[in-house]
Design a protein around this motif. Structure first.
Motif, PDB file in Angstrom:
ATOM      1  N   GLN A   1       3.720   1.132   2.382  1.00  0.00           N
ATOM      2  CA  GLN A   1       5.091   1.990   2.178  1.00  0.00           C
ATOM      3  C   GLN A   1       4.699   3.191   2.049  1.00  0.00           C
ATOM      4  OE1 GLN A   1       5.646  -0.132  -1.663  1.00  0.00           O
ATOM      5  NE2 GLN A   1       6.491  -2.003  -0.677  1.00  0.00           N
ATOM      6  N   GLY A   2       3.738   3.783   2.742  1.00  0.00           N
ATOM      7  CA  GLY A   2       3.705   5.216   2.533  1.00  0.00           C
ATOM      8  C   GLY A   2       4.331   6.044   3.573  1.00  0.00           C
ATOM      9  N   ALA A  40     -12.256  -6.359  -0.984  1.00  0.00           N
ATOM     10  CA  ALA A  40     -11.555  -4.948  -1.511  1.00  0.00           C
ATOM     11  C   ALA A  40     -10.927  -4.369  -0.234  1.00  0.00           C
ATOM     12  CB  ALA A  40     -12.334  -4.133  -2.286  1.00  0.00           C
ATOM     13  N   LEU A  41      -9.879  -3.536  -0.391  1.00  0.00           N
ATOM     14  CA  LEU A  41      -9.148  -2.862   0.542  1.00  0.00           C
ATOM     15  C   LEU A  41      -9.195  -1.496   0.052  1.00  0.00           C
ATOM     16  CD1 LEU A  41      -7.329  -2.618   2.979  1.00  0.00           C
ATOM     17  CD2 LEU A  41      -5.420  -2.715   1.635  1.00  0.00           C
ATOM     18  N   TRP A  42     -10.023  -0.632   0.951  1.00  0.00           N
ATOM     19  CA  TRP A  42     -10.103   0.850   0.373  1.00  0.00           C
ATOM     20  C   TRP A  42      -9.433   1.926   1.395  1.00  0.00           C
ATOM     21  CZ3 TRP A  42     -13.519   2.859  -3.207  1.00  0.00           C
ATOM     22  CH2 TRP A  42     -14.364   1.786  -3.980  1.00  0.00           C
ATOM     23  N   ASP A  43      -9.006   2.759   0.883  1.00  0.00           N
ATOM     24  CA  ASP A  43      -8.472   3.867   1.738  1.00  0.00           C
ATOM     25  C   ASP A  43      -9.871   4.488   2.175  1.00  0.00           C
ATOM     26  OD1 ASP A  43      -6.520   6.120   2.405  1.00  0.00           O
ATOM     27  OD2 ASP A  43      -8.271   7.210   1.378  1.00  0.00           O
ATOM     28  N   VAL A  77       0.839  -1.168  -0.090  1.00  0.00           N
ATOM     29  CA  VAL A  77       0.097  -0.010   0.084  1.00  0.00           C
ATOM     30  C   VAL A  77       0.934   1.089  -0.120  1.00  0.00           C
ATOM     31  CG1 VAL A  77      -1.655   1.254   1.050  1.00  0.00           C
ATOM     32  CG2 VAL A  77      -1.778  -1.353   1.378  1.00  0.00           C
ATOM     33  N   SER A  78       0.799   2.242  -0.940  1.00  0.00           N
ATOM     34  CA  SER A  78       1.385   3.444  -1.213  1.00  0.00           C
ATOM     35  C   SER A  78       0.601   4.495  -0.870  1.00  0.00           C
ATOM     36  CB  SER A  78       1.944   3.402  -2.411  1.00  0.00           C
ATOM     37  OG  SER A  78       0.891   3.565  -3.380  1.00  0.00           O
ATOM     38  N   ASP A  79       1.114   5.781  -0.850  1.00  0.00           N
ATOM     39  CA  ASP A  79       0.175   6.952  -0.638  1.00  0.00           C
ATOM     40  C   ASP A  79      -0.698   7.060  -1.494  1.00  0.00           C
ATOM     41  OD1 ASP A  79       1.934   7.558   1.713  1.00  0.00           O
ATOM     42  OD2 ASP A  79       3.035   8.888   0.661  1.00  0.00           O
ATOM     43  N   ASP A  80      -0.733   6.580  -2.798  1.00  0.00           N
ATOM     44  CA  ASP A  80      -1.517   7.055  -3.742  1.00  0.00           C
ATOM     45  C   ASP A  80      -2.619   5.766  -4.039  1.00  0.00           C
ATOM     46  OD1 ASP A  80      -0.149   8.965  -4.598  1.00  0.00           O
ATOM     47  OD2 ASP A  80       1.182   7.769  -6.045  1.00  0.00           O
ATOM     48  N   THR A  81      -2.423   4.574  -3.087  1.00  0.00           N
ATOM     49  CA  THR A  81      -3.545   3.464  -3.029  1.00  0.00           C
ATOM     50  C   THR A  81      -4.706   4.194  -2.753  1.00  0.00           C
ATOM     51  OG1 THR A  81      -1.942   1.932  -2.721  1.00  0.00           O
ATOM     52  CG2 THR A  81      -4.143   1.238  -2.405  1.00  0.00           C
TER      53      THR A  81
END
Length: 956
Positions: free
Chosen positions: A95-96, A176-179, A37-41
Motif C-alpha cells: 500500500q506504499g 518474518a517479512l523485512w524491509d 505493507v506500507s511505507d513505514d513497515t
C-alpha cells in the motif's frame, strides 16, 4: 539411558500441551492470509497472517494454493508428519507509494528442505527458490541465523507468498517479512552486539585462563572453560556456521553438546566453590547433563529441542539447591552471588522460551538485553570466584599469622626450654644450640659452644654411639628416647637421653634433636638393676640371678658344669645368741671370705638365709671339689667375734656335676641341696658328692618325689577318702561305726596306701595340711549325705602330732564344724600312743578343747609304744584301739592273748571302749568277743571301701 529417555518423553508431552495452551491465548486480530505493507513497515511477522496446510510430499505448489483446509496456525511445537510438507500461504499487499525491496527470513538454518514461491494474482510464478541445510544458497555472507528469500513488490501490487517446508524438527518457525534496508540495519546492529559479546567473553576467557596458568587454581580453569564454551555456543547459535555450509547439518547437535559441556563445567565450578557438596550429589550434577546429551543423540531433532527446554531449568534448580544447602556459612555472600548468576541464566532461559513459543522476531533491543543478561551471569560467576579466592586468601593470611605466632612461640620455647635443642648436619657440623644445650655440656653461651665444638662426635663418650644413632635416623627418619653416655666440656662423663629427627630444607638435609640429663635416673636405674640380680646384704648374686646363670651354663656348650651347695653349721647359735645384726654381719663376712677363696673362679650366690651356692664351669669335678675343700677349711679356720664373744663355724657342702643329672636347673639345685643335707647327716663340716648309685641319695630323691606328689594331690584333690567299718562284739547296735582312711590316687588310676607317703609327709611338715584336707572333706561328705549322717554313730579320723601342735589346724577344724553344722558327737579323733606321749602338752590341750564340745578320742596302736598305763590314766581317752600286732597271733601266742585281755580289763575298769585292729578271721573275732573287746576292725569284718560309695542303709 532407558530411564532418562522415558522421563524425557513424558516431559516433552507435558510441554507440548502447556505450549498449546499458551499459544492459543495469543491470537491476533490480523485477517488470515493477508499482510498489508506500507511505507513505514520495517518488519512484520508473516507467520501470524499465513494460512497453513499439511500435504503429501507428492503434492505440488498449485495444489497447496488451491487447498482450503485451514491449518491451526498457532499450534506451537507441532512437528511435521513424516513424508509430508507444511505449506504457509500469505498474500502481501503493497500500500506504499513506491515499490519495495523485501526479504522473508526463517530463523532456522538446519531445515531439511525449503521451497519458496512468489506468484501473482493469476497464480503465475514470479520468482522461486529452493533451500536445504548444507547448501550455500539462502543465507547471508556473514554470520546470520536466518534463511533469506529476497524479492521486490511493485507499487500497489499484490503477490502471494507460498513457502513449503519439509523438516523433522519443530514446526514452530519464526517467519518474518523485512524491509531490505531495515534488515541490513538490523544485521549490522546484531553483528556489532554479537562482536561485543564475543569480545567480552574472549577477554574473560583469556584472563581466567592466563591467571590459572600462573595461580594454578582449579576454579579459574573451569571458569575460563565456561567462558570459552559460552563464546562458542553464542557464535554457533547466532549462525556462525553459515560461513561453512557443510557444518550446518550438525549445528543443532553441536549446540546441544555445548549446552551439556557448559552445564558440566558449571558443575565443576560449583564443586570447587562449595567443597562441602557430597560425592553422591556431585554424581547427580554430572548425570543430568550427560542424560541430556544422550537423549539428544538418541532422539530426533523435535524431541531433542523440547527435552533441552525441559531439562535445562531442572539442571539449574538442582545446582542452586546444592549451593544453598551446602553453602559456606562463614561466607554467605559466596552462595548469594552464585545463586544470582544462575538467576540471570533463568532470565535468559525465559526470554528464549518466550520468543520460541510466540515466534517473535528478535529486535536489536531484545538482543541487547540478552547480551546484558549473559554478561551479568558470567560476571556473577566470576565474582563468586573472586569472593572465594578472597576468603581463601584471608584464611591463608590468618594461617600465616598463626604460623608466625607459632614460630615466635617455638623460638621462645627453643630459647627457654630446659631441654637442650640443637641442629647439625648429618656429618656432625653443629649449626645451632639453645642455652640449655650449652649448660648441659658446660659452655658459657651459644657462641662459645659453636666455636669450640667442631663435630657432634665430641658429645659422645663412644663415637660409635653417634654412628649407630645417625644410621638409624637415616633409615627410619627419627629416633626417640635413646639413652647414651656423653662427655661434658671438662671431660666428665654423664648420661643423656636424645631424640632426633631428619629434616630437609632448601639447603639440604639436617638433624634436629633434643636431649636432657638422665644421669641421676640412670644411676638409680643401674642400682635397681643391680639389686634385681644381687643380694642386698652381701652384694653377691641372689637366688633368682644364680638360677638364671645356672640355666645358661647348662644350656651352653660348656663341657663341665659343677655346683657347690653350702649350708653354714652353727649359724643359728650366733643368730640366737647375739641377735640378727650379728647374724647379718656374719653372713657378709662369710660371703667376702668365700669370694676371696674363689679368686674369681665361678659365680657366687646367696641361695637362702645361711645358704650359698658356687657355680663353676669349664673345670673338672676334681677342681670344683678342691675349691669346696678350700672354702670348707677357710670357714673352719675363721673366727667370728661379736660383743666380746668368739664363735667357730663350719659348713656342709653338697657337690653336683650337672652334666651327670637330667640337665634341669631346678633338679641340679635339688640334688645339690640333697647332697648338702647328707653332708650334715654324716657329721657336718664336710663335702658330700652326689652319685646316682648312692642309696641314701636315692632314698632322698624318692622322698622328694613323694613331697611333689603330696603337694600336687593337695592342689588338685587327688586324695581319696576310704572307710572301714567296725563290728560290735559285746552288744547289738544299729548305728554305723567306722574309721576314715586315706588313699592317694595315681595318674594311672591306681591308689597308694598311706604307709607309702605319710612318713615323708611327717618329715617334711606336710601332715597338718593332709589332716586339714581329710577333716574338711569328711565333714563336707557328712553335710552332703544327711541320710548317712543320721545313721552314723561315730566315725574316726586319724590326726598326726604336727596337727596337734598347730594352732591354725585347731581353728580350721572348728570352722569346718561350724561351716557344715556337723554334730561334734559324730566324730572321734584317733591319736597314736607315741605321738600322745611325746607331745603330751599339745595333745592334752587339743583333747580338752574338743572333748568339751562333744568329740571323742581314741588312742590308736595302744601297746606298741611306751605301754604305760599311767599315760592312759592321764589322757582323756574314750576308746582304746589295741595294736594289731597283738591281735593277729593271739590264738597261737598266749602272751599276745594275755596282753589283749589285760588291756581290755584296764580299759573297762577306766570306762573306755576297746577296738581290736587287724581282725582277719572269724576265730579271732570270736575270741575277742569272749575276752570282752567291744568292736572288731579288719578284713574279716570288711575291707576298706571308697567313702563316696557307702550305701544309704545302715551298716550296723
Amino acid at each position: 539411558m532407558t530411564l532418562t529417555t522415558g522421563i524425557g518423553l513424558i516431559l516433552v508431552k507435558v510441554l507440548r500441551c502447556l505450549t498449546l495452551i499458551g499459544m492459543l491465548s495469543c491470537t491476533t486480530s490480523v485477517s488470515a492470509g493477508q499482510l498489508l505493507v506500507s511505507d513505514d513497515t520495517e518488519v512484520a511477522s508473516l507467520r501470524e497472517v499465513s494460512d497453513a496446510v499439511v500435504l503429501s510430499q507428492q503434492n505440488t505448489y498449485r495444489e497447496a494454493l488451491d487447498a482450503n483446509t485451514p491449518y491451526k496456525e498457532l499450534m506451537a511445537l507441532r512437528e511435521i508428519p513424516e513424508h509430508q510438507r507444511l505449506w504457509l500461504k500469505s498474500e502481501i499487499v503493497n500500500q506504499g507509494t513506491s515499490g519495495r525491496d523485501l526479504v522473508i527470513t526463517i530463523n532456522r538454518l538446519k531445515i531439511e528442505q525449503l521451497h519458496f514461491y512468489l506468484v501473482d494474482q493469476q497464480y503465475r510464478i514470479i520468482a522461486s527458490s529452493t533451500y536445504q541445510a548444507g547448501s550455500s544458497d539462502g543465507h547471508a555472507d556473514w554470520p546470520s541465523p536466518y534463511v533469506r528469500f529476497p524479492f521486490t513488490v511493485g507499487n500497489t501490487d499484490s503477490v502471494t507468498v507460498l513457502i513449503g517446508i519439509k523438516d523433522k524438527g519443530s514446526a514452530n518457525y519464526t517467519v518474518a517479512l523485512w524491509d531490505a534496508g531495515a534488515l541490513a540495519v538490523h544485521d549490522r546492529m546484531r553483528l556489532i552486539l554479537l562482536g561485543a559479546l564475543l569480545g567480552m567473553l574472549f577477554i574473560a576467557f583469556s584472563y581466567f585462563l592466563l591467571s590459572y596458568l600462573f595461580q594454578r587454581t582449579p576454579t579459574r580453569f573451569w571458569i575460563s572453560v565456561c567462558f570459552g564454551l559460552t563464546m562458542v555456543l553464542v557464535f554457533v547459535s547466532q549462525g556462525g556456521l553459515s560461513r561453512w555450509p557443510d557444518l550446518i547439518p550438525v549445528s543443532e547437535m553441536l549446540i546441544a553438546s555445548l549446552i551439556t559441556m557448559t552445564a558440566l563445567t558449571l558443575a565443576k565450578v560449583s564443586h570447587n566453590l562449595f567443597p562441602r557438596i557430597p560425592l553422591l550429589f556431585r554424581l547427580g550434577n554430572y548425570l543430568l547433563p550427560l542424560g541430556l546429551l544422550a537423549f539428544c543423540l538418541w532422539r530426533n531433532a523435535f524431541d531433542a529441542t523440547h527435552f533441552i527446554y525441559l531439562l535445562c531449568p531442572v539442571i539449574g534448580v538442582y545446582q542452586v539447591a546444592l549451593v544453598i544447602f551446602f553453602r559456606d556459612r562463614r561466607h554467605p555472600s559466596l552462595s548469594q552471588l552464585y545463586a544470582t548468576a544462575w538467576a540471570m541464566l533463568f532470565v535468559l532461559y525465559a526470554i528464549q522460551l518466550k520468543n520460541t513459543l510466540n515466534s517473535t522476531v528478535i529486535s536489536a533491543g531484545m538482543l541487547l538485553i540478552v547480551i546484558m543478561v549473559i554478561m551479568l551471569a558470567m560476571l556473577f560467576f566470576a565474582f563468586s570466584l573472586e569472593q572465594k579466592e578472597r576468603s581463601h586468601s584471608h584464611q591463608q593470611l590468618l594461617s600465616r599469622d598463626q604460623t608466625i605466632s607459632s614460630l615466635h612461640h617455638f623460638y621462645d620455647l627453643f630459647r627457654n626450654s630446659v631441654e637442650g635443642f640443637y641442629t647439625s648436619t648429618i656429618e656432625g657440623t653443629l649449626k645451632s644450640v639453645n642455652p640449655a644445650m650449652c649448660s648441659l655440656f658446660g659452655y658459657d653461651d651459644e657462641a662459645s659452644m659453636l666455636a669450640s665444638v667442631h663435630n657432634t662426635r665430641e658429645f659422645y663418650a663412644d663415637s660409635r654411639d653417634r654412628d649407630a644413632l645417625v644410621a638409624e635416623i637415616v633409615e627410619q627418619g627419627q629416633v626417640l628416647g635413646r639413652e647414651i653416655r656423653g662427655v661434658r666440656s671438662d671431660g666428665e662423663e654423664f648420661w643423656f637421653c636424645v631424640s632426633c629427627q631428619l629434616k630437609k630444607d632448601s639447603n639440604g638435609s639436617f638433624l634436629y634433636g633434643s636431649l636432657y640429663d638422665i644421669t641421676e635416673r640412670k644411676n638409680s636405674s643401674l642400682s635397681i638393676e643391680f639389686l634385681a640380680s644381687h643380694d642386698s646384704l652381701t652384694g653377691v648374686y641372689n637366688r633368682r640371678e644364680f638360677e638364671r646363670l645356672l640355666a645358661n651354663a647348662i644350656s651352653s656348650d660348656a663341657e663341665t658344669v659343677c655346683l657347690l651347695y653350702m649350708d653354714l653349721d652353727r649359724f643359728k647359735v650366733v643368730n640366737d645368741t647375739c641377735g640378727h645384726r650379728a647374724g647379718d654381719e656374719l653372713i657378709r663376712e662369710i660371703a667376702r671370705l668365700i669370694d676371696t677363696t674363689l679368686s674369681g673362679t665361678g659365680y657366687l650366690g646367696r641361695l637362702g638365709g645361711d645358704e650359698f651356692g658356687v657355680l663353676i664351669t669349664e673345670q673338672p669335678e676334681e677342681t670344683a671339689y678342691l675349691y669346696g675343700m678350700k672354702i670348707l677349711n677357710a670357714i673352719q679356720s675363721y673366727r667370728f667375734m661379736w660383743d666380746k664373744r668368739i664363735f667357730t663355724l663350719g659348713v656342709s657342702i653338697g657337690l653336683v656335676s650337672c652334666r651327670e643329672t637330667s640337665g634341669n636347673p631346678e633338679h641340679c639345685l635339688s640334688m645339690a641341696d640333697a647332697a648338702c643335707y647328707f653332708a650334715k647327716e654324716q657329721g657336718r663340716n664336710q663335702i658330700h658328692r652326689f652319685r646316682h648309685d648312692d642309696e641314701s641319695m636315692q632314698r632322698y630323691k624318692k622322698e622328694l618325689d613323694w613331697v611333689s606328689a603330696i603337694n600336687d594331690a593337695l592342689e588338685h584333690d587327688r586324695f581319696v577318702l576310704y572307710y572301714q567299718p567296725y563290728r560290735a562284739l559285746s552288744r547289738v547296735t544299729h548305728a554305723m561305726h567306722f574309721e576314715v582312711l586315706l588313699r592317694l590316687q595315681n595318674e594311672d588310676g591306681t591308689t597308694t596306701g598311706p604307709n607309702a607317703f605319710l612318713p615323708t609327709a611327717e618329715r617334711y611338715n606336710l601332715s597338718a595340711a593332709i589332716d586339714k584336707w581329710v577333716v574338711e572333706k569328711t565333714l563336707l561328705w557328712l553335710y552332703q549325705n544327711p541320710e548317712q549322717q543320721a545313721a552314723i554313730g561315730r566315725l574316726s579320723i586319724n590326726l598326726s602330732g604336727q596337727s596337734l601342735a598347730d594352732r591354725e589346724f585347731k581353728l580350721h577344724v572348728l570352722n569346718a564344724f561350724e561351716k557344715y553344722a556337723i554334730p561334734y558327737s559324730k566324730v572321734c579323733f584317733e591319736i597314736t600312743e607315741s605321738v600322745a606321749i611325746i607331745r603330751m602338752e599339745n595333745t592334752l590341750n587339743f583333747m580338752r578343747s574338743f572333748t568339751q564340745l562333744g568329740c571323742s578320742f581314741a588312742l590308736d596302736d595302744f601297746g606298741s609304744g611306751f605301754s604305760s598305763y599311767t599315760y592312759l590314766k592321764n589322757l582323756p581317752v574314750d576308746i582304746v584301739k589295741i595294736d594289731g600286732g597283738f591281735i593277729r597271733d593271739m590264738l597261737s601266742n598266749r602272751v599276745d592273748a594275755a596282753v589283749v585281755a589285760s588291756i581290755t580289763e584296764v580299759a573297762r575298769a577306766m570306762g573306755m571302749e576297746t577296738v581290736g585292729e587287724f581282725v582277719e578271721s572269724e576265730a579271732v573275732m570270736a575270741e575277742l568277743g569272749k575276752i570282752g573287746v567291744d568292736f572288731a576292725q579288719g578284713y574279716s569284718v570288711a575291707a576298706p571301701s571308697p567313702l563316696a560309695s557307702m550305701p544309704e542303709k545302715n551298716i550296723g
